[in-house]
Design a protein around this motif. Structure first.
Motif, short mmCIF file in Angstrom:
data_model
loop_
_atom_site.label_atom_id
_atom_site.label_comp_id
_atom_site.label_asym_id
_atom_site.label_seq_id
_atom_site.Cartn_x
_atom_site.Cartn_y
_atom_site.Cartn_z
N SER A 244 -61.19 60.46 -19.02
CA SER A 244 -60.21 61.13 -18.18
C SER A 244 -60.70 62.47 -17.66
O SER A 244 -59.94 63.19 -16.99
N ALA A 245 -61.94 62.84 -17.94
CA ALA A 245 -62.50 64.05 -17.35
C ALA A 245 -62.63 63.87 -15.84
O ALA A 245 -62.66 62.74 -15.33
N ILE A 246 -62.74 64.97 -15.11
CA ILE A 246 -62.87 64.87 -13.65
C ILE A 246 -64.07 64.03 -13.27
O ILE A 246 -63.98 63.16 -12.39
N VAL A 247 -65.19 64.23 -13.95
CA VAL A 247 -66.39 63.49 -13.59
C VAL A 247 -66.23 62.00 -13.90
O VAL A 247 -66.74 61.15 -13.15
N GLY A 248 -65.50 61.66 -14.97
CA GLY A 248 -65.28 60.26 -15.29
C GLY A 248 -64.46 59.55 -14.24
O GLY A 248 -64.78 58.44 -13.80
N ASN A 249 -63.38 60.20 -13.79
CA ASN A 249 -62.57 59.61 -12.72
C ASN A 249 -63.32 59.59 -11.40
O ASN A 249 -63.13 58.68 -10.58
N GLY A 250 -64.16 60.60 -11.18
CA GLY A 250 -64.97 60.60 -9.97
C GLY A 250 -65.88 59.39 -9.91
O GLY A 250 -66.03 58.75 -8.86
N LEU A 251 -66.50 59.06 -11.04
CA LEU A 251 -67.36 57.88 -11.10
C LEU A 251 -66.56 56.59 -10.94
O LEU A 251 -66.97 55.68 -10.23
N TYR A 252 -65.40 56.53 -11.60
CA TYR A 252 -64.59 55.30 -11.56
C TYR A 252 -64.08 55.01 -10.14
O TYR A 252 -64.10 53.87 -9.69
N TYR A 253 -63.65 56.06 -9.45
CA TYR A 253 -63.09 55.87 -8.11
C TYR A 253 -64.12 56.07 -7.00
O TYR A 253 -63.78 56.00 -5.80
N GLY A 254 -65.36 56.34 -7.36
CA GLY A 254 -66.41 56.48 -6.36
C GLY A 254 -66.27 57.70 -5.48
O GLY A 254 -66.59 57.67 -4.28
N LEU A 255 -65.81 58.82 -6.04
CA LEU A 255 -65.65 60.04 -5.26
C LEU A 255 -67.02 60.66 -4.95
O LEU A 255 -67.96 60.53 -5.75
N PRO A 256 -67.13 61.35 -3.83
CA PRO A 256 -68.41 62.03 -3.51
C PRO A 256 -68.76 63.06 -4.58
O PRO A 256 -67.89 63.76 -5.10
N THR A 257 -70.03 63.17 -4.89
CA THR A 257 -70.49 64.10 -5.92
C THR A 257 -70.10 65.54 -5.57
O THR A 257 -69.72 66.32 -6.46
N VAL A 258 -70.16 65.88 -4.28
CA VAL A 258 -69.81 67.23 -3.85
C VAL A 258 -68.35 67.54 -4.17
O VAL A 258 -68.01 68.64 -4.63
N LEU A 259 -67.46 66.56 -3.97
CA LEU A 259 -66.04 66.77 -4.26
C LEU A 259 -65.81 66.95 -5.76
O LEU A 259 -65.03 67.82 -6.18
N VAL A 260 -66.49 66.14 -6.57
CA VAL A 260 -66.36 66.27 -8.02
C VAL A 260 -66.83 67.64 -8.48
O VAL A 260 -66.16 68.31 -9.28
N LEU A 261 -67.97 68.09 -7.97
CA LEU A 261 -68.48 69.41 -8.34
C LEU A 261 -67.54 70.52 -7.88
O LEU A 261 -67.33 71.51 -8.60
#
Length: 425
Positions: A244-261
Motif C-alpha cells: 500500500s505504499a505509494i510506490v507499490g500502488n504506482g507499480l500496480y496501476y502502472g503510474l509514470p515514475t515521475v508522478l510516483v516520485l
C-alpha cells in the motif's frame, strides 16, 4: 434467585451505563477474534514460513531459501530475529501457532492498558472498553491474529519504548525497541526521537541488543550470509502486490515514475515541515510531542518507503489515542476519515461493480495514510500561521483558546524518578 440483582445499582451516570454496555461487547469481540477468526486462519499464513525457519534453524538447516517469484508469505527476518523466534519450533506447528496467537493477543491488550496509563486513564474509565473494542474491531489487529504475525508484540515494544522514554528510563526504553528491531525494523524510524532529544543512553541497548543477538546467531546459523545475498535485495525492492505504499500502488496501476516520485516528494516535504513544527514548538510538551512525532514518522515510513502493508497501522494506535489530549491533531473529522481508511475491517469489494470496488479496497489504506499526513501538516501549519499573524509565537502555536488552560502533566516524571535518572540534555 432475585432478579433485582440484575439491576446495576451503580449505573447512575451515562458514563457508567456506557461502561456496562461496552465491556461485554469488548470482551466477546476479543474472544471472537482470538478463538474463532484467528484459530480458523486464512489462506494468507504468515506463521508457516516463520515456523519453518525456526525449525530449520534448530535443526542446523538452511533458513534463507524462499522463492521470491511467488506471492506467498516469505521468511524475511534477519539472523537475530531467527534466533529470537527459534523457540517456536519446540512445539508442533498447530500448538505453536495457537500459542503465538495468544501471545500476540495478550501483547495487544497489555499495550492498550499501558496506553491508557500513559494518557492518565484508568480501567474504570469509559475509555477502557472503548479502546479494547475499537482495537480488536480493526483490520490491523484482526488480520495480525488471523495471519498470525508478530505485529502485536511490535506494538507492545513501541508503547514500552515511549512510556519508558517519557519516564527517563533510557536503557529500558532502548531495550524495548531494540528487541523489536532485532526481529524486524518497523520501529527503527522512532530512534530519531532520542537522537534529536540527545538521549544517547537509549542507543546503548537499542542498537546493542540487535548487535549482540546477531553475533550470537551467526555461529548457530548455517546460511546467515544468505540473508545479505538473497533476502536483503528482495527487501530493498518495491513489489506491486500486497503493498500500500505509494510506490507499490504506482507499480500496480502502472503510474509514470515521475508522478510516483513527485507524490513521494510532496508528502515527504509535508512530513519534514510537520516534524520541524513539532520540534520547535512542542518538544517540551513531551507526551504530545512523542506520540505525534512517532505517528508522523511511522506513517511516513509506511507510505513513502518501498513497502507498506495495511496491518502495520497498528503502530499508529498511540497517535490515535492522543485524541484525549487538549491540543491533539486528531480532534477533527478528516483525521478520523483517514483512520477509517487504514483501520476499518470493512470490505469494499462490490460484486456488481468489481473495478470500482477493487480500486477503493486496494487504495483505502494508501489514501488513509496520505490523508493523515495532510491533516497533521494542515493542523500544525494552520496553528503556526495563526499564531504568527496574532503575534504570539513566543507563547507557542496552540490555539488561543487553549493558552490559559493548564498543560498536560501525563508525561511529567515524578520528582523521585527525575532524581533517580536525570536527563542527559
Amino acid at each position: 434467585m432475585s432478579f433485582r440483582h440484575l439491576e446495576p445499582r451503580t449505573g447512575e451516570t451515562t458514563a457508567q451505563v456506557i461502561r456496562f454496555a461496552l465491556w461485554p461487547l469488548a470482551i466477546l469481540t476479543v474472544l471472537n477474534r482470538v478463538i474463532v477468526k484467528a484459530v480458523n486462519g486464512n489462506i494468507t499464513d504468515d506463521f508457516r514460513p516463520v515456523y519453518n525457519a525456526a525449525f530449520a534453524f534448530l535443526n542446523r538447516r538452511e533458513v534463507y531459501t524462499a522463492n521470491f517469484d511467488s506471492v506467498d508469505p516469505h521468511y524475511l527476518y534477519p539472523p537475530s530475529g531467527t534466533l529470537v523466534i527459534a523457540p517456536l519450533a519446540i512445539l508442533d506447528p498447530e500448538r505453536s501457532r495457537w500459542m503465538f496467537i495468544g501471545v500476540n493477543a495478550l501483547a495487544v491488550v497489555v499495550a492498550l492498558y499501558l496506553l491508557l496509563r500513559m494518557f492518565e486513564l484508568s480501567l474504570s474509565s469509559v475509555a477502557a472498553p472503548v479502546v479494547l473494542l475499537a482495537a480488536f474491531s480493526t483490520e490491523t489487529v484482526t488480520n495480525t491474529l488471523i495471519f498470525t504475525n508478530v505485529n502485536g508484540l511490535i506494538l507492545l515494544g513501541e508503547v514500552l519504548f515511549m512510556m519508558l522514554l517519557l519516564r527517563r528510563r533510557y536503557y529500558l526504553s532502548g531495550a524495548a525497541i531494540g528487541l523489536t528491531i532485532a526481529v524486524k525494523p518497523t520501529l527503527a524510524p522512532l530512534l530519531l526521537l532520542p537522537l534529536v532529544r540527545k538521549e544517547w543512553r537509549v542507543f546503548v541497548t537499542a542498537l546493542g541488543i540487535p548487535l549482540v543477538l546477531t553475533l550470537l546467531a551467526l555461529p548457530l546459523s548455517v546460511d546467515a550470509g544468505a540473508f545479505i545475498t538473497h533476502t536483503l535485495p528482495y527487501l530493498l525492492e518495491s513489489r506491486d502486490y500486497f503493498n500500500s505504499a505509494i510506490v507499490g500502488n504506482g507499480l500496480y496501476y502502472g503510474l509514470p515514475t515521475v508522478l510516483v516520485l513527485a507524490l513521494r516528494a510532496v508528502f515527504a516535504a509535508m512530513v519534514l515541515v510537520s516534524l520541524w513544527l513539532l520540534w520547535k514548538y512542542y518538544r517540551h510538551d513531551e507526551l504530545f510531542f512523542v506520540v505525534t512525532a512517532s505517528g508522523v514518522l511511522l506513517v511516513a515510513s509506511f507510505l513513502l518507503t518501498s513497502l507498506g502493508q495495511m496491518y502495520y497501522s497498528m503502530m499508529l494506535f498511540p497517535l490515535i489515542m492522543s485524541v484525549v489530549l487538549r491540543n491533539s491533531v486528531m480532534r477533527n473529522w478528516p483525521a478520523w476519515l483517514a483512520v477509517y481508511g487504514f483501520l476499518s475491517y470493512d470490505s469494499w469489494l462490490v460484486g456488481r461493480f468489481p473495478e470500482f470496488g477493487r480500486a477503493i479496497e486496494y487504495l483505502r489504506s494508501t489514501w488513509g495514510w496520505s490523508l493523515l499526513i495532510i491533516v497533521v501538516f494542515a493542523v500544525l501549519l494552520g496553528r503556526y500561521l495563526t499564531a504568527r499573524r496574532e503575534g504570539r509565537l513566543d507563547q507557542g502555536i496552540d490555539p488561543a483558546f487553549l493558552l490559559d488552560q493548564p498543560r498536560t502533566t501525563a508525561a511529567t516524571p515524578s520528582p523521585a524518578a527525575t532524581a533517580e535518572s536525570a536527563p542527559t540534555h
